[in-house]
Design a protein around this motif. Sequence first.
Motif, PDB file in Angstrom:
ATOM      1  N   VAL A 193     -44.395  -7.351  -2.612  1.00 30.02           N
ATOM      2  CA  VAL A 193     -43.935  -7.147  -3.989  1.00 30.02           C
ATOM      3  C   VAL A 193     -43.329  -8.437  -4.533  1.00 30.02           C
ATOM      4  N   HIS A 194     -42.580  -9.161  -3.703  1.00 28.39           N
ATOM      5  CA  HIS A 194     -42.028 -10.462  -4.116  1.00 28.39           C
ATOM      6  C   HIS A 194     -43.155 -11.442  -4.432  1.00 28.39           C
ATOM      7  N   GLU A 195     -44.191 -11.456  -3.601  1.00 29.29           N
ATOM      8  CA  GLU A 195     -45.336 -12.335  -3.847  1.00 29.29           C
ATOM      9  C   GLU A 195     -46.034 -11.960  -5.152  1.00 29.29           C
ATOM     10  N   LEU A 196     -46.151 -10.663  -5.406  1.00 33.77           N
ATOM     11  CA  LEU A 196     -46.756 -10.205  -6.654  1.00 33.77           C
ATOM     12  C   LEU A 196     -45.905 -10.643  -7.844  1.00 33.77           C
ATOM     13  N   TYR A 197     -44.592 -10.493  -7.739  1.00 32.95           N
ATOM     14  CA  TYR A 197     -43.689 -10.921  -8.807  1.00 32.95           C
ATOM     15  C   TYR A 197     -43.893 -12.407  -9.114  1.00 32.95           C
ATOM     16  N   ASP A 198     -43.920 -13.224  -8.076  1.00 33.61           N
ATOM     17  CA  ASP A 198     -44.112 -14.662  -8.267  1.00 33.61           C
ATOM     18  C   ASP A 198     -45.476 -14.969  -8.873  1.00 33.61           C
ATOM     19  N   HIS A 199     -46.497 -14.210  -8.468  1.00 32.53           N
ATOM     20  CA  HIS A 199     -47.843 -14.417  -9.007  1.00 32.53           C
ATOM     21  C   HIS A 199     -47.888 -14.070 -10.499  1.00 32.53           C
TER      22      HIS A 199
END
Length: 79
Positions: free
Chosen positions: A22-28
């Motif tokens: 989810v953190h990676e998605l947020y950054d993306h």
Amino acid sequence: MRKSEAINAENEAINESVKKEVHELYDHIKNNPLIKRTDIIIFIGKSKTTVERYLKILKDNNLIEYIGSLKTGGYRIIK
């Protein structure tokens, strides 16, 4: 604390690997404003249902929003 660190801070039920994704998605989304769900599915490499669940976590934490029409809109970070 980064805004993305607030993701589901009150809900311990989400395991660490989901939080990381989810953190990676947020950054993306942060790096690709107005990104479409189909592009997110390709980026994450997970099912549509999983992507929708991750997007819901971000929306429920008031970190992202969907703007525009269903056909031409996309997700962006809430300022």
